[in-house]
Design a protein around this motif. Structure first.
Motif, PDB file in Angstrom:
ATOM      1  N   LEU A  64      65.398  15.856  70.315  1.00  0.00           N
ATOM      2  CA  LEU A  64      64.913  16.774  69.490  1.00  0.00           C
ATOM      3  C   LEU A  64      63.640  16.745  69.067  1.00  0.00           C
ATOM      4  CD1 LEU A  64      66.080  19.310  67.579  1.00  0.00           C
ATOM      5  CD2 LEU A  64      66.313  17.448  65.674  1.00  0.00           C
ATOM      6  N   ALA A  65      63.176  15.546  68.860  1.00  0.00           N
ATOM      7  CA  ALA A  65      61.601  15.356  68.849  1.00  0.00           C
ATOM      8  C   ALA A  65      60.821  16.067  69.654  1.00  0.00           C
ATOM      9  CB  ALA A  65      61.272  13.699  68.463  1.00  0.00           C
ATOM     10  N   ILE A  66      61.511  15.705  70.991  1.00  0.00           N
ATOM     11  CA  ILE A  66      60.571  16.220  72.264  1.00  0.00           C
ATOM     12  C   ILE A  66      60.487  17.790  72.144  1.00  0.00           C
ATOM     13  CG2 ILE A  66      60.623  16.587  74.720  1.00  0.00           C
ATOM     14  CD1 ILE A  66      61.961  13.675  74.948  1.00  0.00           C
ATOM     15  N   SER A  67      61.771  18.530  71.658  1.00  0.00           N
ATOM     16  CA  SER A  67      61.743  19.827  71.679  1.00  0.00           C
ATOM     17  C   SER A  67      60.867  20.370  70.812  1.00  0.00           C
ATOM     18  CB  SER A  67      63.359  20.156  71.206  1.00  0.00           C
ATOM     19  OG  SER A  67      63.338  21.607  70.977  1.00  0.00           O
ATOM     20  N   PHE A  68      60.798  19.928  69.615  1.00  0.00           N
ATOM     21  CA  PHE A  68      59.990  20.366  68.427  1.00  0.00           C
ATOM     22  C   PHE A  68      58.545  20.124  68.532  1.00  0.00           C
ATOM     23  CE2 PHE A  68      63.589  21.701  66.154  1.00  0.00           C
ATOM     24  CZ  PHE A  68      63.462  22.227  65.221  1.00  0.00           C
ATOM     25  N   LEU A  69      58.150  18.929  69.301  1.00  0.00           N
ATOM     26  CA  LEU A  69      56.730  18.532  69.279  1.00  0.00           C
ATOM     27  C   LEU A  69      56.039  19.390  70.276  1.00  0.00           C
ATOM     28  CD1 LEU A  69      56.748  14.518  68.556  1.00  0.00           C
ATOM     29  CD2 LEU A  69      56.079  16.447  67.112  1.00  0.00           C
ATOM     30  N   VAL A  70      56.656  19.232  71.515  1.00  0.00           N
ATOM     31  CA  VAL A  70      56.072  19.919  72.860  1.00  0.00           C
ATOM     32  C   VAL A  70      55.899  21.413  72.362  1.00  0.00           C
ATOM     33  CG1 VAL A  70      56.194  20.464  75.097  1.00  0.00           C
ATOM     34  CG2 VAL A  70      57.033  18.123  74.371  1.00  0.00           C
ATOM     35  N   SER A  71      57.052  21.990  71.849  1.00  0.00           N
ATOM     36  CA  SER A  71      56.993  23.426  71.511  1.00  0.00           C
ATOM     37  C   SER A  71      55.860  23.813  70.493  1.00  0.00           C
ATOM     38  CB  SER A  71      58.236  23.917  70.970  1.00  0.00           C
ATOM     39  OG  SER A  71      59.545  23.849  71.796  1.00  0.00           O
ATOM     40  N   ALA A  72      55.731  22.886  69.439  1.00  0.00           N
ATOM     41  CA  ALA A  72      54.670  23.460  68.414  1.00  0.00           C
ATOM     42  C   ALA A  72      53.199  23.036  69.027  1.00  0.00           C
ATOM     43  CB  ALA A  72      54.676  22.376  67.358  1.00  0.00           C
ATOM     44  N   ILE A  73      53.017  22.049  69.957  1.00  0.00           N
ATOM     45  CA  ILE A  73      51.650  22.010  70.490  1.00  0.00           C
ATOM     46  C   ILE A  73      51.321  23.153  71.409  1.00  0.00           C
ATOM     47  CG2 ILE A  73      50.409  20.830  72.231  1.00  0.00           C
ATOM     48  CD1 ILE A  73      51.909  18.108  71.105  1.00  0.00           C
ATOM     49  N   CYS A  74      52.603  23.528  72.228  1.00  0.00           N
ATOM     50  CA  CYS A  74      52.185  24.790  73.103  1.00  0.00           C
ATOM     51  C   CYS A  74      52.041  26.223  72.290  1.00  0.00           C
ATOM     52  CB  CYS A  74      53.388  24.940  73.908  1.00  0.00           C
ATOM     53  SG  CYS A  74      53.390  23.486  75.100  1.00  0.00           S
ATOM     54  N   LEU A  75      52.612  26.278  71.018  1.00  0.00           N
ATOM     55  CA  LEU A  75      52.286  27.317  70.327  1.00  0.00           C
ATOM     56  C   LEU A  75      50.951  27.469  69.852  1.00  0.00           C
ATOM     57  CD1 LEU A  75      55.593  27.826  68.616  1.00  0.00           C
ATOM     58  CD2 LEU A  75      54.614  29.316  70.028  1.00  0.00           C
ATOM     59  N   VAL A  76      50.459  26.387  69.577  1.00  0.00           N
ATOM     60  CA  VAL A  76      49.000  26.309  68.997  1.00  0.00           C
ATOM     61  C   VAL A  76      47.998  26.349  70.176  1.00  0.00           C
ATOM     62  CG1 VAL A  76      47.197  24.801  68.104  1.00  0.00           C
ATOM     63  CG2 VAL A  76      49.516  24.579  67.149  1.00  0.00           C
ATOM     64  N   VAL A  77      48.385  25.932  71.209  1.00  0.00           N
ATOM     65  CA  VAL A  77      47.519  26.274  72.438  1.00  0.00           C
ATOM     66  C   VAL A  77      47.503  27.671  72.891  1.00  0.00           C
ATOM     67  CG1 VAL A  77      47.358  25.861  75.095  1.00  0.00           C
ATOM     68  CG2 VAL A  77      47.671  23.888  73.398  1.00  0.00           C
ATOM     69  N   MET A  78      48.694  28.140  72.813  1.00  0.00           N
ATOM     70  CA  MET A  78      48.955  29.701  73.113  1.00  0.00           C
ATOM     71  C   MET A  78      47.897  30.675  72.479  1.00  0.00           C
ATOM     72  SD  MET A  78      52.899  30.792  73.558  1.00  0.00           S
ATOM     73  CE  MET A  78      52.531  32.354  73.192  1.00  0.00           C
ATOM     74  N   SER A  79      47.695  30.415  71.011  1.00  0.00           N
ATOM     75  CA  SER A  79      46.927  31.074  69.972  1.00  0.00           C
ATOM     76  C   SER A  79      45.339  31.161  70.672  1.00  0.00           C
ATOM     77  CB  SER A  79      47.041  30.668  68.701  1.00  0.00           C
ATOM     78  OG  SER A  79      46.438  29.299  68.715  1.00  0.00           O
ATOM     79  N   GLN A  80      45.114  29.887  71.431  1.00  0.00           N
ATOM     80  CA  GLN A  80      43.699  29.968  71.888  1.00  0.00           C
ATOM     81  C   GLN A  80      43.484  30.562  73.182  1.00  0.00           C
ATOM     82  OE1 GLN A  80      41.542  28.720  69.463  1.00  0.00           O
ATOM     83  NE2 GLN A  80      43.309  28.585  68.446  1.00  0.00           N
ATOM     84  N   LEU A  81      44.771  30.980  73.901  1.00  0.00           N
ATOM     85  CA  LEU A  81      44.514  31.689  75.431  1.00  0.00           C
ATOM     86  C   LEU A  81      45.022  33.038  75.248  1.00  0.00           C
ATOM     87  CD1 LEU A  81      46.141  28.469  77.051  1.00  0.00           C
ATOM     88  CD2 LEU A  81      43.801  28.931  76.875  1.00  0.00           C
ATOM     89  N   SER A  82      45.178  33.429  73.894  1.00  0.00           N
ATOM     90  CA  SER A  82      45.846  35.057  74.343  1.00  0.00           C
ATOM     91  C   SER A  82      44.671  35.956  74.412  1.00  0.00           C
ATOM     92  CB  SER A  82      46.562  35.007  72.795  1.00  0.00           C
ATOM     93  OG  SER A  82      47.525  34.130  72.560  1.00  0.00           O
ATOM     94  N   SER A  83      44.458  36.152  75.524  1.00  0.00           N
ATOM     95  CA  SER A  83      43.360  37.138  76.096  1.00  0.00           C
ATOM     96  C   SER A  83      43.799  37.590  77.379  1.00  0.00           C
ATOM     97  CB  SER A  83      42.187  36.750  75.849  1.00  0.00           C
ATOM     98  OG  SER A  83      41.840  35.673  76.727  1.00  0.00           O
TER      99      SER A  83
END
Length: 319
Positions: free
Chosen positions: A229-248
């Motif tokens: 569960l920790a893996i699920s939440f942590l990796v997903s949260a990090i990738c969502l933040v990364v997505m916000s910087q790559l949304s172009s």
């Protein structure tokens, strides 16, 4: 739900409120699906194979999304949108027929199971048939109230609710995001929207196998559930933040990679809190998952409102 899916184009052509009513009824009928899976899992899955069983069976919905996004994109590229609903409804009808013909509620009642396999399941499953009849006599409302006062159930509900925000955002908004923010065309849109779900299905199988290996090696089941569960939440949260910087449009391929990895690792949750639902009450896992799934689906109608508020209705916003 198959019939209502086929009637969706007709309802849409009539008026928006007819379509709205149809979708509400379809959601109510569909709401029993996942709570029904947990009792089946408890009755059919040996303890040592349960996480792999769950990861494989529960990923059916994700695989269906993979197929629907890909096929839907192709259908939309060559014909009208109505055929997306007609084709998917026909596939669902075939599956319904197969389910009614091939599936039995209990291994004891299955006409084609081998005696060896039946004995193995009965000896190693978590389901207790002796207590089933006694538990069925428990009044439903007091039972649910007791569940809501149980910390483990509340934790699973809160967990699924938090996970639901990301899941539903990807499931419901990724085609719009791919089109309006990343500027993929309609055929590419289906393929790109499919990739996160494909990755999720694959990672879920890996996590389920690793979890069962860990259990056989003596690692406590609850410890493994917490880790996945920790893996699920942590990796997903990090990738969502990364997505916000790559949304172009210029960085759209990297954005798809971040989305795919983030949503993919959400598949480990089936070896996390979903597995925990059966652990805390095998005979009541259906009722428990009903409560958990209710909490997890609340973002389904809240998410569009939040997205509209954050983006102020601008289609091209990456927020």
């Amino acid at each position: 739900t198959t019939i209502l899916g086929a009637l969706t184009p007709l309802a849409a052509s009539y008026n928006i409120w007819c379509l709205f009513a149809l979708r509400v009824v379809q959601g109510i009928l569909e709401g029993v699906t996942y709570p029904c899976l947990n009792p089946m899992t408890a009755r059919w899955a040996p303890e040592g194979e349960r996480n792999r069983f769950m990861s494989f069976a529960y990923m059916g919905g994700t695989v269906g999304t993979v197929v629907t996004y890909t096929l839907g994109g192709l259908i939309l590229a060559f014909t009208s949108w109505e055929y997306v609903f007609y084709v998917s409804s026909c596939a669902a009808a075939v599956w319904c027929l197969a389910w009614f013909l091939l599936v039995s509620d209990l291994p004891e009642d299955h006409p084609r199971i081998s005696e060896e396999e039946k004995k193995m399941i009965l000896a190693t499953r978590s389901f207790d048939p002796v207590n089933r009849d006694k538990e069925l006599k428990t009044p439903l409302i007091p039972l649910i109230w007791d569940m809501l006062k149980t910390p483990a159930v509340v934790v699973d509900m809160v967990t699924d609710h938090c996970s639901g925000w990301g899941n539903i955002m990807i499931i419901s908004m990724s085609p719009t995001f791919m089109k309006d923010v990343l500027h993929f065309d309609i055929a590419q849109n289906g393929a790109m929207s499919m990739l996160p779900h494909l990755c999720r299905a694959i990672i879920a199988q890996i996590a389920g196998s690793l979890s069962d290996i860990g259990i056989r090696q003596g690692v406590p089941r609850l410890t493994l559930q917490k880790i996945f569960l920790a893996i699920s939440f942590l990796v997903s949260a990090i990738c969502l933040v990364v997505m916000s910087q790559l949304s172009s449009p210029e960085l759209k391929w990297w954005c798809v990679v971040a989305m795919t990895v983030g949503f993919g690792f959400n598949g480990t949750s089936y070896s996390g809190h979903y597995a925990n639902v059966i652990s805390i009450g095998p005979n009541r896992s259906g009722t428990t998952l009903g409560l958990v799934n209710m909490a997890g689906n609340l973002p389904g109608f809240l998410m569009p409102l939040v997205i509209t508020a954050l983006t102020k209705g601008h289609d091209g916003s990456s927020i």
